[in-house]
Design an enzyme around this catalytic site. Structure first.
Site, PDB file in Angstrom:
ATOM      1  CD  GLU A 291       8.738   3.753   5.270  1.00 47.62           C
ATOM      2  OE1 GLU A 291       7.952   2.831   5.046  1.00 47.62           O
ATOM      3  OE2 GLU A 291       9.675   4.042   4.513  1.00 47.62           O
ATOM      4  CG  HIS A 320      14.875 -17.136  29.026  1.00 45.54           C
ATOM      5  ND1 HIS A 320      15.231 -17.790  30.185  1.00 45.54           N
ATOM      6  CD2 HIS A 320      13.625 -17.569  28.719  1.00 45.54           C
ATOM      7  CE1 HIS A 320      14.254 -18.597  30.550  1.00 45.54           C
ATOM      8  NE2 HIS A 320      13.260 -18.479  29.673  1.00 45.54           N
ATOM      9  CE  LYS A 434      13.110   5.385  -1.168  1.00 46.80           C
ATOM     10  NZ  LYS A 434      11.744   5.507  -1.641  1.00 46.80           N
TER      11      LYS A 434
HETATM   12  O1  PA5 Z   1       5.686   2.153   2.847  1.00 44.35           O
HETATM   13  C1  PA5 Z   1       6.326   2.558   1.896  1.00 44.35           C
HETATM   14  O2  PA5 Z   1       5.857   3.370   1.070  1.00 44.35           O
HETATM   15  C2  PA5 Z   1       7.735   2.082   1.655  1.00 44.35           C
HETATM   16  O3  PA5 Z   1       8.232   1.341   2.696  1.00 44.35           O
HETATM   17  C3  PA5 Z   1       7.780   1.256   0.367  1.00 44.35           C
HETATM   18  O4  PA5 Z   1       6.988   0.110   0.517  1.00 44.35           O
HETATM   19  C4  PA5 Z   1       9.216   0.843   0.025  1.00 44.35           C
HETATM   20  O5  PA5 Z   1      10.051   1.970   0.004  1.00 44.35           O
HETATM   21  C5  PA5 Z   1       9.251   0.165  -1.330  1.00 44.35           C
HETATM   22  O6  PA5 Z   1       8.731   1.029  -2.304  1.00 44.35           O
HETATM   23  P1  PA5 Z   1       8.336   0.515  -3.720  1.00 44.35           P
HETATM   24  O7  PA5 Z   1       7.196  -0.423  -3.585  1.00 44.35           O
HETATM   25  O8  PA5 Z   1       7.943   1.764  -4.471  1.00 44.35           O
HETATM   26  O9  PA5 Z   1       9.529  -0.132  -4.329  1.00 44.35           O
END
Ligand code: PA5
Length: 465
Positions: A291, A320, A434
């Site tokens: 990410e 394996h 989203k």
């Molecule tokens: O790294 C990030 O920002 C994302 O992976 C969030 O952790 C994830 O989308 C969850 O978001 P939130 O904590 O706002 O629910």
């Protein structure tokens, strides 16, 4: 202290076609220095909250106080969150609590709570977990920095209804919310309901938040030494922060990945521990790295291609499985072993049908030694096939070492983002998916995403067999 062994990344061991030479490291020093300067600038501007987390002694005190205020009321914890709000706590449970904590009886758990994670939208998972959890004895930890995450809110809604049906008006005592200190709907409803809350500092991104209450609060209920985690992270930060390339292991590892990608066409990064205790850190790292680095535009707005694809592997199991591909498939991977030196335990293999040469060689050998031989054998096989590999060596599995390791991987990821000249702290592409989901759920304000979905999501029956 953690060590970084990069021997088999080097050309003198695996050849110049696939290995990196000292002159190439020399050539990247300017970029590395710019990365250090950028981190310092962003830290000084207050935007890199993850670098301050190891110093938050008050948070540790507050969490411990909260933990003791609940006494023996809870026997299990249900963490509701996703991505950065769930993966870190899962890795902490596996590495620092009993590997099968939830299966242990109360006495053997010695005060540690069973911990369940609701981090997916999956009717099988939520109903099955619902079957094994004793809601009356469960603390629900709702974690969302933004407060607006669909998956988390859907799971929270379902579990909250069950909780209310089970404990009635006392439901509030069973919930703690971890969210932005001021913003978001979770903060708002928590205030309305007068729930216990902990903050996710607004300058700490989700995937960099494991050392905030996001990871520490669940960890405290698992019986993990949370002060030790921060102590180790602090030691790591002070050891590496601002140090030049050849003295800064996370920066050096980031530079190798950058060079392997941009100069040798290796676009896959494998993280391979040799114990299941560390395997969920491969999952945590996968999110952190993917990410943060998967970006198509650099900070100057120019198109770019950044980021190696992270792949989790587990030794010896993957010897394996994926190892065949690693050794004879495309030479497009950079492998990092996670080596644990001291397992703190061993098991002797007993005599086993003696008199059979196919079996005699394992009799009376140590399982730990076998694990070590397998790891070294894989390293050597990779080296002989000119496949780059390095090792992050953890001397032992305790809170301080894990804290240092977390800081190592967070720094490595941030440095890699700087070497690519991208922003490692946002996730713009994730937002689009989203928005389509919001449109499909008829969320007001997202009508245009629903329309776009209906226009674009076309498939031909000709291509379905
Ligand atoms: O790294 C990030 O920002 C994302 O992976 C969030 O952790 C994830 O989308 C969850 O978001 P939130 O904590 O706002 O629910």
């Amino acid at each position: 202290m953690i060590r970084f062994d990069y021997n088999y990344f080097m050309d003198e061991h695996i050849g110049a076609e696939h290995g990196i030479g000292l002159s190439e490291l020399e050539g990247v020093k300017g970029r590395a220095a710019a990365a250090l300067a950028r981190m310092e600038k962003e830290r000084a501007s207050g935007s890199l909250g993850f670098l301050g987390l190891p110093y938050d002694a008050k948070l540790v005190r507050d969490i411990k106080k909260f933990r003791s205020s609940t006494g023996s009321k809870f026997d299990s914890v249900a963490v509701i969150g996703i991505g950065g709000s769930a993966l870190g706590a899962q890795a902490l449970r596996a590495s620092l609590a009993h590997l099968y904590l939830n299966e242990l009886d109360k006495k053997k758990r010695a005060g540690a709570c069973r911990t369940y994670f609701f981090d997916n939208v999956d009717p099988f998972e939520i109903t099955s977990l619902g079957d094994v959890m004793d809601i009356k004895k469960t603390l629900f930890v709702v974690i969302s920095k933004s407060g607006g995450t669909t998956e988390t809110n859907a799971n929270y809604a379902i579990l909250l209804e069950r909780l209310k049906k089970t404990v009635g008006k006392k439901f509030r005592e069973h919930i703690v919310a971890i969210t932005d200190p001021a913003k978001g709907v979770l903060r708002k409803i928590s205030a309305q309901e007068d729930l216990a809350t902990f903050p996710v500092p607004s300058n700490v991104g989700g995937r960099f938040s494991v050392l905030s209450a996001v990871g520490l609060l669940p960890a405290a209920f698992m019986g993990i030494d949370i002060a030790g985690l921060l102590r180790g992270a602090r030691a790591g930060l002070e050891r590496y922060y601002g140090k030049p390339l050849m003295e800064n292991a996370p920066l050096l590892s980031a530079a190798f990945h950058y060079l392997f990608d941009t100069r040798r066409g290796k676009r896959i990064s494998v993280l391979m521990p040799y114990t299941r205790k560390l395997f969920l850190f491969s999952d945590w790292y996968r999110q952190l790295w993917a990410e943060s680095l998967g970006k198509n535009t650099n900070i100057h707005g120019a198109p770019t291609v950044a980021g190696l694809t992270p792949v989790p592997a587990l030794g010896t199991i993957d010897q394996h499985s994926q190892a065949q591909l690693y050794l004879e498939g495309p030479n497009d991977k950079v492998i990092t072993f996670l080596k644990l030196e001291n397992f703190g335990r061993d098991v002797k293999i007993p005599d086993f049908y003696r008199g059979n040469p196919e079996l005699d060689y394992i009799s009376r050998k140590s399982l730990r030694a076998l694990n070590g031989f397998e790891e070294s054998a894989t390293e050597l096989a990779l080296k002989m096939a000119s496949r780059p590999s390095a090792s992050i060596i953890l001397p032992r599995l305790d809170s301080a070492t894990v804290g240092e390791f977390i800081m190592f991987m967070e720094l490595q990821t941030a440095y890699a983002g700087y070497l690519y000249d991208i922003n490692p702290y946002d996730q713009p592409a994730v937002e689009q998916g989203k928005h389509f989901t919001f449109g499909l759920l008829s969320r007001p304000g997202y009508e245009k995403f629903r329309d776009a979905f209906e226009k674009e999501y076309k498939k031909s029956a000709n291509f379905v067999l």
